[in-house]
Design a protein around this motif. Sequence first.
Motif, short mmCIF file in Angstrom:
data_model
loop_
_atom_site.label_atom_id
_atom_site.label_comp_id
_atom_site.label_asym_id
_atom_site.label_seq_id
_atom_site.Cartn_x
_atom_site.Cartn_y
_atom_site.Cartn_z
N ILE A 1 -4.81 4.46 7.00
CA ILE A 1 -5.94 4.14 6.12
C ILE A 1 -7.25 4.41 6.88
O ILE A 1 -7.41 3.99 8.03
CB ILE A 1 -5.87 2.67 5.65
CG1 ILE A 1 -4.62 2.48 4.78
CG2 ILE A 1 -7.13 2.25 4.91
CD1 ILE A 1 -4.43 1.11 4.20
N ARG B 1 -9.90 -0.65 -1.34
CA ARG B 1 -9.15 -0.13 -0.23
C ARG B 1 -7.64 -0.22 -0.40
O ARG B 1 -7.12 -1.21 -0.89
CB ARG B 1 -9.57 -0.86 1.05
CG ARG B 1 -11.08 -1.01 1.16
CD ARG B 1 -11.67 -0.32 2.37
NE ARG B 1 -11.26 1.02 2.55
CZ ARG B 1 -11.04 1.57 3.75
NH1 ARG B 1 -11.16 0.85 4.83
NH2 ARG B 1 -10.68 2.83 3.84
N GLY B 2 -6.95 0.83 0.02
CA GLY B 2 -5.49 0.74 0.16
C GLY B 2 -4.67 1.30 -0.98
O GLY B 2 -3.44 1.22 -0.93
N THR C 1 -8.19 6.74 11.53
CA THR C 1 -7.46 5.87 10.62
C THR C 1 -6.81 4.71 11.36
O THR C 1 -6.65 4.75 12.58
CB THR C 1 -6.34 6.65 9.90
OG1 THR C 1 -5.53 7.28 10.91
CG2 THR C 1 -6.87 7.72 8.98
N SER D 1 -12.86 5.63 2.05
CA SER D 1 -11.81 6.60 2.37
C SER D 1 -12.19 8.01 1.91
O SER D 1 -11.84 9.00 2.56
CB SER D 1 -10.49 6.18 1.72
OG SER D 1 -9.87 5.21 2.52
N ILE E 1 -0.28 3.90 1.03
CA ILE E 1 -0.78 4.67 2.18
C ILE E 1 -0.16 4.15 3.47
O ILE E 1 0.45 4.89 4.23
CB ILE E 1 -2.32 4.61 2.26
CG1 ILE E 1 -2.96 5.04 0.93
CG2 ILE E 1 -2.83 5.49 3.41
CD1 ILE E 1 -4.45 4.80 0.85
N SER E 2 -0.31 2.85 3.72
CA SER E 2 0.20 2.30 4.98
C SER E 2 1.67 1.91 4.88
O SER E 2 2.35 1.78 5.89
CB SER E 2 -0.61 1.06 5.37
OG SER E 2 -0.31 -0.02 4.49
N GLY F 1 -6.04 11.22 0.83
CA GLY F 1 -6.49 10.72 2.12
C GLY F 1 -6.28 11.71 3.24
O GLY F 1 -5.56 12.71 3.12
N ASN G 1 -1.17 -5.06 1.36
CA ASN G 1 -2.54 -4.65 1.10
C ASN G 1 -3.27 -5.65 0.21
O ASN G 1 -2.74 -6.06 -0.83
CB ASN G 1 -2.59 -3.29 0.40
CG ASN G 1 -3.95 -2.63 0.54
OD1 ASN G 1 -4.21 -1.96 1.54
ND2 ASN G 1 -4.84 -2.85 -0.40
N SER H 1 0.82 -1.22 0.00
CA SER H 1 0.00 0.00 0.00
C SER H 1 0.85 1.26 0.00
O SER H 1 1.75 1.40 0.84
CB SER H 1 -0.91 0.01 1.23
OG SER H 1 -1.54 1.28 1.33
#
Lengths: 619, 82
Positions: free
Chosen positions: A430, A187-188, A426, A354, A86-87, A409, A91, A84
């Motif tokens: 996320i 997601r992700g 979050t 999100s 984001i993280s 995000g 993912n 991901s």
Amino acid sequence: MIGGYAGKMLFVNLTDGTLEEQELTDELAENFIGGYGIGAKVLYERMPAGADPLGPDSMIGFVTGPSNGTNAFFGGRYSVVHKSPISGGWNDSNSGGYFGPELKKAGYDAVFVSGISDKPVYLWINDGKAQIKDATHLWGRDTKEIWEDLKLETGEPKLRILAIGRTGENVSLLACPINDGHRAPGRGGSGAIMGSKKLKAIAVRGTGTVPVADPKRIQDLNKRVGATMKASPIGKAFGAMGTGSTTPASALSGDSPVKNWGGVGILDFGIENVQKVGSAEMDKYKTRKYACSRCPLGCGAEYEVNDGKYPVGKTDRPEYETAAAFGSTLLNYDTASILKCNEMCNQYGIDTISAGMTIAWAMECYSEGILTREELDGIDLTWGNGDAIVAILQKMCDGEGCGAILANGSAYAANEWGKGEQFLQTASGIELPMHDPRFAPGLARTYQYDPSPGRHVKGGLGSLQMAGEEKQDKYDYRGTGALDLALTTHTEVLNSMGLCMFGEMVSPPGVHNEYIEALTGMTFNDADQYTTGLRILNMRHAFNVREGIKPSDLTISARAVGKPALTAGPLAGVSIDTDLLARNFFESANWDFETGKPARELLENIGHLEEVIKDLYGA
Amino acid sequence: MIIHYYYFGVPIPSLTHEKQAVEIPSGTTIDQLMKVIGETIEDSASEFLNKASFLVNKMGAKREAVLKDGDEVVILYPIGGG
Ligand code: SF4
């Protein structure tokens, strides 16, 4: 090859334009099943640790399960796997519709894409033949338009497609691909990965059949599932009104978050307004119901909205998560705006959860004077202002002005603007989904510590509590680990098979083990399910451990777990002992709570994890 | 005594989100109220009343809670969907 598989995986490198087929071995299929199980194994082996998710070494996989493309009921879901952006960790996300089954019928169990193309491309897979094609002329098209474009271009009116819209082209971190015009592995950040690779779409046409071990047994199992589904009130509710059938109840019970997780449904949203976010109200626009491949239930519906301020025309019924994310979370009961947001998310390819949650964060910042109207490009983003929600979402979809920041995000925006961190909701960056851990506390562990953070589809204790089926007081956190782990392993297998979780809610218990046997021909009992689920879970978890992610790096926002507790409503006073829930789980899973490392003897006992043992413990 | 109730959740014929009234003896608990209501609906749906959660006068309440005249009970049975 055992039954239930096409027997081939496709590896595509967009930097040098190469395509390579590889056999899917029985060993891989038997031990990792499919979906994110196989996806985790392949990415662990082939993607270097520390790779930039948006760089050329990053790999994204589209992986089917053994039920896809067969006659098995509820077998329509495939997984998208990647690291991901984001993280920064593992993912997976899954989606229904027809894309996964079509890919299988076209001769591939999975497609993995690495590298970066120097111009927009799409992948055209037509009955066992794959090509990289120029997509320069398709750049800028939305996820529905491009489906029609490619039907004409390929001369295949029945092709299925997964595509990014403009949000993915902008490499916005909330972007996701959309398949079949309305289904999303949301997601992700998978849409950002596709955009970074300049991979606009994967179009597939498959007319083959997927061999299975025992077709007659699959038919018999389908009959049993059909009978229990027909008798099930949940089956009737979802079949008639979809996942939105109980959105109003969730807004009142505390299941849905309200007002960026700081509100109380019955007080802030009101009993008189909750119906406006549910299917009972919205279904006045319903023109027909629809279903994913081989689904006898059909929780989806097509709408035709030609009235009001947002006459979006042909569109889709919002799922529960979408209606809650653009509804109760924003104190918004302007139905027209929710329908409009749902359609925009599908066309532009952006994760509804999100996106709604990022707007919730911005709304709270605005109401608290932390973000100014100027910073929001003049939009008066007050609670419940449906028109402002549509306007800000449009900016996110286009990547314009403040939308260029928000489309990455809420955590990214808080960091970029240097404020508002206290209002983030979050897990490891996320946005949280629409089931509140204060209502089902097991979700706190899942959201924070599942290898894919912030997911509501990972089973565990929370799934039992959401259904009201827990035996122990849900706020008693002692001794939860073994059950939490067992329920998680169960879901690992279900998801990897490509089955829909709603199918399980209306099926006889344990039937999916029987489906595995009928599909593949191998024996598969409860013990096999547990070990296989553990293997898949440990494979995903090991991906994160190898990335250097430790349990203390995994975060969840304090408000969402009752710190501080709400003072009114059904969840008043609830404050979750997240530490105890997590320690219980880690102890049962035999994972070290400081380093995150799974114990060596655990990995040896599970088997088929040699590369993980080598990486974590040496040869 | 008179209790008012609403139902929100998996659709059950004869239970609605419109306000309804029922007369029950004083000292009745939520659990006993569910049995009274359960007799009016089909068997397969009455199991939901065993798994439901409740609000009484806008606050969360357990099944054992004793109701009093004029209470407003919201019966909730959502299912976690995505
Ligand atoms: S229940 Fe809904 S999401 Fe699941 S397979 Fe059927 S139509 Fe698809």
